[in-house]
Design a protein around this motif. Structure first.
Motif, PDB file in Angstrom:
ATOM      1  N   LYS A  69       0.849  -1.189   0.000  1.00 20.87           N
ATOM      2  CA  LYS A  69       0.000   0.000   0.000  1.00 20.87           C
ATOM      3  C   LYS A  69       0.884   1.237   0.000  1.00 20.87           C
ATOM      4  O   LYS A  69       1.930   1.261   0.640  1.00 20.87           O
ATOM      5  CB  LYS A  69      -0.911   0.008   1.231  1.00 20.87           C
ATOM      6  CG  LYS A  69      -1.918  -1.109   1.228  1.00 20.87           C
ATOM      7  CD  LYS A  69      -2.777  -1.079   2.469  1.00 20.87           C
ATOM      8  CE  LYS A  69      -3.718  -2.272   2.430  1.00 20.87           C
ATOM      9  NZ  LYS A  69      -4.408  -2.484   3.671  1.00 20.87           N
ATOM     10  N   GLU A  70       0.423   2.262  -0.720  1.00 16.91           N
ATOM     11  CA  GLU A  70       1.148   3.532  -0.734  1.00 16.91           C
ATOM     12  C   GLU A  70       1.291   4.048   0.699  1.00 16.91           C
ATOM     13  O   GLU A  70       0.430   3.812   1.548  1.00 16.91           O
ATOM     14  CB  GLU A  70       0.389   4.563  -1.571  1.00 16.91           C
ATOM     15  CG  GLU A  70       0.317   4.219  -3.046  1.00 16.91           C
ATOM     16  CD  GLU A  70       1.655   4.337  -3.743  1.00 16.91           C
ATOM     17  OE1 GLU A  70       2.439   5.241  -3.403  1.00 16.91           O
ATOM     18  OE2 GLU A  70       1.909   3.503  -4.640  1.00 16.91           O
ATOM     19  N   ASN A  71       2.359   4.753   0.945  1.00 12.57           N
ATOM     20  CA  ASN A  71       2.644   5.374   2.246  1.00 12.57           C
ATOM     21  C   ASN A  71       2.841   4.380   3.383  1.00 12.57           C
ATOM     22  O   ASN A  71       2.698   4.743   4.549  1.00 12.57           O
ATOM     23  CB  ASN A  71       1.561   6.397   2.608  1.00 12.57           C
ATOM     24  CG  ASN A  71       1.454   7.482   1.561  1.00 12.57           C
ATOM     25  OD1 ASN A  71       2.463   7.948   1.040  1.00 12.57           O
ATOM     26  ND2 ASN A  71       0.239   7.877   1.235  1.00 12.57           N
ATOM     27  N   THR A  72       3.151   3.132   3.057  1.00  6.78           N
ATOM     28  CA  THR A  72       3.491   2.161   4.092  1.00  6.78           C
ATOM     29  C   THR A  72       4.886   2.512   4.597  1.00  6.78           C
ATOM     30  O   THR A  72       5.792   2.756   3.795  1.00  6.78           O
ATOM     31  CB  THR A  72       3.481   0.723   3.531  1.00  6.78           C
ATOM     32  OG1 THR A  72       2.188   0.449   2.996  1.00  6.78           O
ATOM     33  CG2 THR A  72       3.826  -0.301   4.596  1.00  6.78           C
ATOM     34  N   PRO A  73       5.093   2.552   5.911  1.00  8.44           N
ATOM     35  CA  PRO A  73       6.432   2.860   6.436  1.00  8.44           C
ATOM     36  C   PRO A  73       7.481   1.874   5.914  1.00  8.44           C
ATOM     37  O   PRO A  73       7.195   0.695   5.707  1.00  8.44           O
ATOM     38  CB  PRO A  73       6.259   2.730   7.953  1.00  8.44           C
ATOM     39  CG  PRO A  73       4.795   2.899   8.189  1.00  8.44           C
ATOM     40  CD  PRO A  73       4.112   2.354   6.976  1.00  8.44           C
ATOM     41  N   VAL A  74       8.681   2.373   5.727  1.00  6.40           N
ATOM     42  CA  VAL A  74       9.777   1.576   5.172  1.00  6.40           C
ATOM     43  C   VAL A  74      10.030   0.316   5.996  1.00  6.40           C
ATOM     44  O   VAL A  74      10.268  -0.756   5.426  1.00  6.40           O
ATOM     45  CB  VAL A  74      11.055   2.438   5.045  1.00  6.40           C
ATOM     46  CG1 VAL A  74      12.287   1.586   4.834  1.00  6.40           C
ATOM     47  CG2 VAL A  74      10.896   3.429   3.913  1.00  6.40           C
ATOM     48  N   ILE A  75       9.977   0.420   7.294  1.00  4.21           N
ATOM     49  CA  ILE A  75      10.232  -0.755   8.147  1.00  4.21           C
ATOM     50  C   ILE A  75       9.227  -1.860   7.844  1.00  4.21           C
ATOM     51  O   ILE A  75       9.600  -3.031   7.747  1.00  4.21           O
ATOM     52  CB  ILE A  75      10.198  -0.364   9.638  1.00  4.21           C
ATOM     53  CG1 ILE A  75      11.378   0.569   9.942  1.00  4.21           C
ATOM     54  CG2 ILE A  75      10.234  -1.588  10.538  1.00  4.21           C
ATOM     55  CD1 ILE A  75      11.355   1.174  11.326  1.00  4.21           C
ATOM     56  N   GLN A  76       7.976  -1.508   7.653  1.00  2.39           N
ATOM     57  CA  GLN A  76       6.960  -2.510   7.316  1.00  2.39           C
ATOM     58  C   GLN A  76       7.182  -3.068   5.913  1.00  2.39           C
ATOM     59  O   GLN A  76       6.997  -4.263   5.675  1.00  2.39           O
ATOM     60  CB  GLN A  76       5.559  -1.923   7.433  1.00  2.39           C
ATOM     61  CG  GLN A  76       5.144  -1.688   8.870  1.00  2.39           C
ATOM     62  CD  GLN A  76       3.759  -1.050   8.968  1.00  2.39           C
ATOM     63  OE1 GLN A  76       3.226  -0.519   7.996  1.00  2.39           O
ATOM     64  NE2 GLN A  76       3.184  -1.099  10.154  1.00  2.39           N
ATOM     65  N   LEU A  77       7.596  -2.207   4.977  1.00  4.54           N
ATOM     66  CA  LEU A  77       7.892  -2.688   3.626  1.00  4.54           C
ATOM     67  C   LEU A  77       9.041  -3.699   3.649  1.00  4.54           C
ATOM     68  O   LEU A  77       9.003  -4.713   2.952  1.00  4.54           O
ATOM     69  CB  LEU A  77       8.239  -1.517   2.704  1.00  4.54           C
ATOM     70  CG  LEU A  77       7.098  -0.601   2.280  1.00  4.54           C
ATOM     71  CD1 LEU A  77       7.628   0.572   1.461  1.00  4.54           C
ATOM     72  CD2 LEU A  77       6.029  -1.355   1.516  1.00  4.54           C
ATOM     73  N   GLU A  78      10.052  -3.407   4.450  1.00  5.64           N
ATOM     74  CA  GLU A  78      11.179  -4.346   4.554  1.00  5.64           C
ATOM     75  C   GLU A  78      10.730  -5.687   5.133  1.00  5.64           C
ATOM     76  O   GLU A  78      11.161  -6.739   4.670  1.00  5.64           O
ATOM     77  CB  GLU A  78      12.287  -3.743   5.408  1.00  5.64           C
ATOM     78  CG  GLU A  78      13.018  -2.611   4.735  1.00  5.64           C
ATOM     79  CD  GLU A  78      14.022  -1.924   5.638  1.00  5.64           C
ATOM     80  OE1 GLU A  78      14.970  -1.323   5.094  1.00  5.64           O
ATOM     81  OE2 GLU A  78      13.882  -1.968   6.881  1.00  5.64           O
TER      82      GLU A  78
END
Length: 182
Positions: A100-109
């Motif tokens: 999802k757009e604007n997902t924090p980088v830590i969650q994306l990782e």
């Protein structure tokens, strides 16, 4: 050099020389051990001055990723710096990982690591969270990734950075994941 600070890479300043050495190698060396054609890090002033004391130029190491992740030669030559979040999103798009757009980088990782684990095992939502770096990397290095000089460096670097951040935030031992090859 007009360096743009990227808050998502600040934590690298807290990494050990050994951890930064591995990231340095990922950014400068191809898998066969030859220097990457587009890398500038090994010959930069900081690397010449501080050599193996990577901590002293961790910001320059982060900057190298931002340079190398450029897909176009023009952007690379102009030293356009891609934000880490954009690099991660580009990898997600190529590997067809939903986010999802604007997902924090830590969650994306975390999504990145979980997805590579699931794909390695062949089960969706497997719950497996700890596979060796080389196993995860082989899953991420698709044919399309290997053909792109930018993604060929970005995928292993981002995977390693994600594991480093996981190490620092959750008190795991990164060496359970990474068998650093040089």
């Amino acid at each position: 050099m007009n360096m743009i600070s990227d808050k998502n890479l600040w934590f690298l300043e807290q990494s050990s020389n050994e951890q930064l050495s591995t990231l340095f190698d990922i950014l400068t060396l191809e898998q066969n051990g030859n220097y990457r054609r587009r890398e500038r890090l090994s010959n930069c002033l900081e690397a010449q001055l501080y050599e193996g004391d990577y901590f002293k130029y961790s910001d320059r190491i982060a900057l190298e990723l931002q340079y190398l992740a450029n897909e176009t030669v023009g952007d690379f030559l102009r030293q356009h710096q891609l934000p880490y979040s954009t690099i991660l999103e580009n990898i997600f798009n190529v590997l067809q990982i939903d986010f999802k757009e604007n997902t924090p980088v830590i969650q994306l990782e975390e999504i990145f690591i979980d997805t590579l684990c699931d794909r390695s095992i062949g089960l969706k939502n497997s719950g497996v969270k700890e596979l060796p770096f080389n196993v995860l990397l082989s899953e991420g290095m698709t044919t399309k990734i290997r053909r792109s000089s930018a993604l060929r460096v970005a995928v292993p670097a981002v995977l390693y950075i994600a594991l480093l951040r996981l190490d620092s935030s959750k008190n795991i031992n990164i060496y359970d994941y990474v068998d650093a090859t040089r």
